[in-house]
Design an enzyme around this catalytic site. Structure first.
Site, PDB file in Angstrom:
ATOM      1  N   LYS A 130       1.332  -1.723   0.100  1.00 39.41           N
ATOM      2  CA  LYS A 130       0.023   0.146  -0.199  1.00 39.41           C
ATOM      3  C   LYS A 130       0.562   1.507  -0.418  1.00 39.41           C
ATOM      4  O   LYS A 130       0.254   1.755  -0.905  1.00 39.41           O
ATOM      5  CB  LYS A 130      -0.969  -0.051   1.157  1.00 39.41           C
ATOM      6  CG  LYS A 130      -1.610   1.716   1.176  1.00 39.41           C
ATOM      7  CD  LYS A 130      -2.777   1.063   2.193  1.00 39.41           C
ATOM      8  CE  LYS A 130      -2.382   0.629   3.371  1.00 39.41           C
ATOM      9  NZ  LYS A 130      -1.685   1.268   4.379  1.00 39.41           N
ATOM     10  N   THR A 190       3.794   1.355  -0.784  1.00 39.42           N
ATOM     11  CA  THR A 190       4.424   1.460  -2.219  1.00 39.42           C
ATOM     12  C   THR A 190       3.198   2.608  -3.538  1.00 39.42           C
ATOM     13  O   THR A 190       4.182   3.193  -4.065  1.00 39.42           O
ATOM     14  CB  THR A 190       5.302   0.417  -3.044  1.00 39.42           C
ATOM     15  OG1 THR A 190       5.629  -0.115  -1.391  1.00 39.42           O
ATOM     16  CG2 THR A 190       6.300   0.083  -4.225  1.00 39.42           C
ATOM     17  N   ARG A 216       2.633   8.093   7.162  1.00 43.17           N
ATOM     18  CA  ARG A 216       3.085   8.345   8.771  1.00 43.17           C
ATOM     19  C   ARG A 216       4.282   8.175   9.141  1.00 43.17           C
ATOM     20  O   ARG A 216       5.115   7.888   7.582  1.00 43.17           O
ATOM     21  CB  ARG A 216       2.315   7.020   9.226  1.00 43.17           C
ATOM     22  CG  ARG A 216       1.104   7.296   9.335  1.00 43.17           C
ATOM     23  CD  ARG A 216      -0.229   6.065   9.609  1.00 43.17           C
ATOM     24  NE  ARG A 216       0.299   4.928   9.010  1.00 43.17           N
ATOM     25  CZ  ARG A 216       0.079   3.842   9.125  1.00 43.17           C
ATOM     26  NH1 ARG A 216      -0.237   3.639  10.428  1.00 43.17           N
ATOM     27  NH2 ARG A 216      -0.288   2.670   7.982  1.00 43.17           N
ATOM     28  N   LYS A 264       7.345  -6.706  10.599  1.00 40.08           N
ATOM     29  CA  LYS A 264       6.327  -5.508   9.999  1.00 40.08           C
ATOM     30  C   LYS A 264       7.047  -4.793   8.588  1.00 40.08           C
ATOM     31  O   LYS A 264       6.636  -4.971   7.075  1.00 40.08           O
ATOM     32  CB  LYS A 264       4.804  -4.850  10.160  1.00 40.08           C
ATOM     33  CG  LYS A 264       4.253  -4.237   8.678  1.00 40.08           C
ATOM     34  CD  LYS A 264       3.102  -3.493   9.559  1.00 40.08           C
ATOM     35  CE  LYS A 264       2.417  -2.256   8.524  1.00 40.08           C
ATOM     36  NZ  LYS A 264       3.173  -1.762   7.927  1.00 40.08           N
ATOM     37  N   ALA A 324      -3.307   1.819  12.602  1.00 43.42           N
ATOM     38  CA  ALA A 324      -4.076   1.384  13.015  1.00 43.42           C
ATOM     39  C   ALA A 324      -5.437   0.104  12.910  1.00 43.42           C
ATOM     40  O   ALA A 324      -6.789   0.325  12.953  1.00 43.42           O
ATOM     41  CB  ALA A 324      -4.372   1.413  10.632  1.00 43.42           C
ATOM     42  N   PHE A 330      -3.512  -0.308   6.980  1.00 44.51           N
ATOM     43  CA  PHE A 330      -4.622  -1.312   6.825  1.00 44.51           C
ATOM     44  C   PHE A 330      -5.860  -1.492   5.930  1.00 44.51           C
ATOM     45  O   PHE A 330      -5.001  -0.355   4.915  1.00 44.51           O
ATOM     46  CB  PHE A 330      -4.772  -1.608   8.145  1.00 44.51           C
ATOM     47  CG  PHE A 330      -3.708  -2.394   9.011  1.00 44.51           C
ATOM     48  CD1 PHE A 330      -2.644  -3.095   8.937  1.00 44.51           C
ATOM     49  CD2 PHE A 330      -3.073  -1.415  10.542  1.00 44.51           C
ATOM     50  CE1 PHE A 330      -1.445  -3.113   9.311  1.00 44.51           C
ATOM     51  CE2 PHE A 330      -2.490  -2.357  11.098  1.00 44.51           C
ATOM     52  CZ  PHE A 330      -1.144  -2.898  10.792  1.00 44.51           C
ATOM     53  N   PHE A 363       2.490  -8.754  -8.691  1.00 48.56           N
ATOM     54  CA  PHE A 363       3.879  -9.403  -8.680  1.00 48.56           C
ATOM     55  C   PHE A 363       4.325 -10.331  -9.743  1.00 48.56           C
ATOM     56  O   PHE A 363       3.622 -10.710 -10.226  1.00 48.56           O
ATOM     57  CB  PHE A 363       3.554 -10.697  -7.305  1.00 48.56           C
ATOM     58  CG  PHE A 363       3.814  -8.857  -5.901  1.00 48.56           C
ATOM     59  CD1 PHE A 363       4.457  -9.550  -5.072  1.00 48.56           C
ATOM     60  CD2 PHE A 363       2.325  -8.902  -5.738  1.00 48.56           C
ATOM     61  CE1 PHE A 363       4.754  -8.751  -4.234  1.00 48.56           C
ATOM     62  CE2 PHE A 363       2.953  -7.753  -4.711  1.00 48.56           C
ATOM     63  CZ  PHE A 363       3.463  -7.766  -3.582  1.00 48.56           C
ATOM     64  N   TRP A 410       6.498  -0.658  -7.838  1.00 48.83           N
ATOM     65  CA  TRP A 410       8.169  -1.647  -7.491  1.00 48.83           C
ATOM     66  C   TRP A 410       8.863  -1.328  -8.099  1.00 48.83           C
ATOM     67  O   TRP A 410      10.115  -0.669  -8.074  1.00 48.83           O
ATOM     68  CB  TRP A 410       7.247  -2.800  -6.858  1.00 48.83           C
ATOM     69  CG  TRP A 410       8.590  -3.002  -5.457  1.00 48.83           C
ATOM     70  CD1 TRP A 410       8.538  -2.907  -4.160  1.00 48.83           C
ATOM     71  CD2 TRP A 410       9.974  -3.813  -5.779  1.00 48.83           C
ATOM     72  NE1 TRP A 410      10.014  -3.552  -3.979  1.00 48.83           N
ATOM     73  CE2 TRP A 410      10.405  -3.689  -4.519  1.00 48.83           C
ATOM     74  CE3 TRP A 410      10.916  -3.970  -6.987  1.00 48.83           C
ATOM     75  CZ2 TRP A 410      12.579  -4.409  -4.939  1.00 48.83           C
ATOM     76  CZ3 TRP A 410      11.980  -4.710  -7.271  1.00 48.83           C
ATOM     77  CH2 TRP A 410      12.950  -4.694  -6.068  1.00 48.83           C
TER      78      TRP A 410
END
Length: 554
Positions: free
Chosen positions: A70, A72, A93, A104, A272, A300, A380, A408
């Site tokens: 997210k 990214t 953030r 994470k 979150a 999230f 991906f 990415w």
């Protein structure tokens, strides 16, 4: 060569932060430099804005260990707008050391769609979270000193609700006993630690609109209750000024840059799942003042971060998103369709089809707020054409705008299709509306969130939560919005119920008033405000090289 986020960041050439500021329209007198590539912004020295920019909120499906990317996509979308010649700032953030050292990872994006300097931001950055930790623990010290020096306010040590804080996952500190060792060591009592990003001071800093507002919110925070069960606030302790003094530099938004030189504001970092999950209002409003388009994210899935962005941040800030992006991946959808993480590389269009119910619910949630979302299908290398086709066919049948993204690997170029779709949404009016009114009863607000956002049947309050609610109503705090503390992995409060569970009831075990932040935290399931480290924390792979370079940081 195998690229990692760290190796890509290390190979990127950063521009001097003064040049980034100039691109963003920030005058030099408004900058406080933290070296060559970071700066704080004195917002009072910014020129007044003729108009405010439009806000693009990036959210996601319910996250899985497979990762959705997210942040990214958020960074890549901003870079795509930049490539299209749009005036854009991305607002994110700040990362907490808890997930950085845990499992994470960081919060600066990834690949060729990340914010720099990546290792600085993911470690200590400009010291904002340390300042919040200091303010939180200074307040704890003031409380215990008050008890030790005669307890003029008649605070009941058994009913002190303020906890100490630490910005690392440390389960051993969840429940501690302090003041042992005799009268000279203070008043013995039970205490505990929250992770700093769950501290109310983090929420206060992120929702304050000025230093005066910050001080007033700090003063309103409830730290416990007297023997007569009357609330005690920071104002009663007369230390709001001292706390504001500790936070005055941390309150200023931080300016950095993406790999492609897009201005980025990174400020504030509440989780979150246990807090409200959005970067600071000060940073978002500064970005709106500087740019025509602001790309920001909420933590999230849409059931957590986006819901709180709407009901808490938008309500407090007086603005709403002009467009919403929902990030999804084939890998995560297969997990929601029942496939184990170690089998995700295998092609399985049927699992994707089963998992689509999760994405469908998040689309439905955003539509209920009166906004038509755009789905970013984050690609991906393991994704098959058949699996991608399943998702594209679903989107076409449901009338959902969708774009394949590959930011990415390609940076902003990989997000151009998404940016074009979002631009179309920005040109259309929204019919934004909150799902509940602040004047609704707490029970009704909870029921609305459970039924309309989570897709559940009802909500059930524990005996403790019911007693707390009676106290909240007696004090007149029941017209505050709700901040649900819930697992991020499921729409329900049971982490293993993936996909789109049906017929569930959400259990509220505690309701904690946060008057400074201006919301009621409702704890569900076994959610913890001090997480623990995993069996193999990310820290095991981290090191520092002979020239001070970071090693193993993602």
């Amino acid at each position: 060569m195998t690229f990692t986020d760290l190796s890509i960041a290390a190979g990127a050439k950063m521009l001097p932060i003064k040049e980034i500021a100039e691109r963003a329209g920030i005058p030099e007198e408004a900058l406080e430099l933290y070296g060559n590539f970071k700066a704080k912004i004195n917002v009072n020295d910014l020129p007044p804005a003729a108009d405010f920019g439009k806000v693009v909120l990036v959210t996601a499906i319910s996250p899985t260990p497979a990762g959705e990317g997210k942040s990214t996509v958020t960074v890549g979308l901003a870079d795509a707008f930049n490539q299209l010649g749009e005036s854009v700032v991305v607002a994110l953030r700040e990362p907490s050391l808890g997930p950085v050292m845990g499992m994470k990872g960081g919060a600066t994006g990834g690949g060729f769609a990340q914010v720099l300097p990546m290792e600085d931001i993911n470690l200590h950055f400009t010291g904002d979270i340390h300042a919040i930790t200091s303010a939180n623990n200074a307040l704890a010290a003031f409380i215990d000193n008050h008890l030790h020096q005669g307890n003029r306010l008649h605070i009941d040590p058994r009913r002190i609700t303020w906890k100490r804080a630490l910005d690392i996952n440390d389960r051993a500190l969840r429940h501690v006993t302090i003041g042992l060792g005799g009268p000279a060591q203070g008043v013995p009592r039970e205490d505990g630690f929250d992770i700093t990003v769950a501290s109310e001071i983090m929420a206060v800093l992120c929702l304050a609109t000025s230093l005066e507002d910050l001080k007033e919110r700090l003063a309103q925070m409830v730290i416990g209750y007297t023997y007569d069960r009357e609330p005690v606030t920071v104002r009663d302790l007369e230390v709001e000024g001292a706390l504001a003094l500790l936070l005055k530099e941390a309150f200023k938004p931080n300016l950095v840059q993406t790999i492609e030189g897009t201005p980025a504001l990174i400020h504030g970092g509440p989780f979150a799942n246990i807090a409200h999950g959005c970067n600071s209002l000060a940073a978002t409003n500064t970005a709106r003042q500087l740019a025509d388009i602001v790309v920001t994210e909420a933590g999230f899935g849409a059931d957590l971060g986006a819901e709180k962005f709407m009901h808490i941040k938008s309500r407090k800030g007086g603005f709403n998103p002009d467009a919403v992006v929902i990030v999804a991946t084939v890998r995560a959808l297969k997990m929601h369709g029942g496939i184990a993480k170690d089998a995700l590389a295998e092609t399985d269009p049927d699992a994707v089809r089963r998992g689509m119910v999760n994405l469908a619910k998040h689309v439905d949630t955003i539509r209920q707020f009166g906004i038509e979302p755009v789905v970013a299908l984050n690609r991906f290398v393991t994704d098959s054409e058949g699996e991608l086709a399943e998702i594209m066919a679903w989107a076409k049948a449901e009338g959902v705008a969708i774009a394949l993204t590959n930011v990415w690997e390609q940076g902003g170029k990989g997000g151009l299709e998404l940016a074009e779709l979002v631009k179309q949404e920005l040109e259309r009016p929204t019919n934004f509306a909150f799902l509940y009114n602040e004047t609704d009863s707490v029970e009704e607000k909870l029921r609305v969130i459970v039924q309309k956002v989570y897709g559940g049947v009802d909500v059930q309050l524990s005996d403790k939560a019911q007693k707390q609610l009676l106290e909240i109503k007696k004090c007149g705090w029941d017209e505050l919005p709700i901040c649900m503390a819930k697992t991020q992995y499921s729409l329900s409060d049971q982490p293993k119920l993936l996909g789109r569970p049906q017929g569930f009831t959400i259990s509220i075990r505690e309701i904690i008033p946060k008057l400074g932040a201006g919301f009621l935290v409702c704890l569900t399931g076994d959610i913890m405000t001090m997480p623990g480290l995993p069996k193999q924390p990310a820290a095991l792979k981290m090191d520092v090289g002979p020239n001070g370079e970071a090693v193993g940081l993602f």
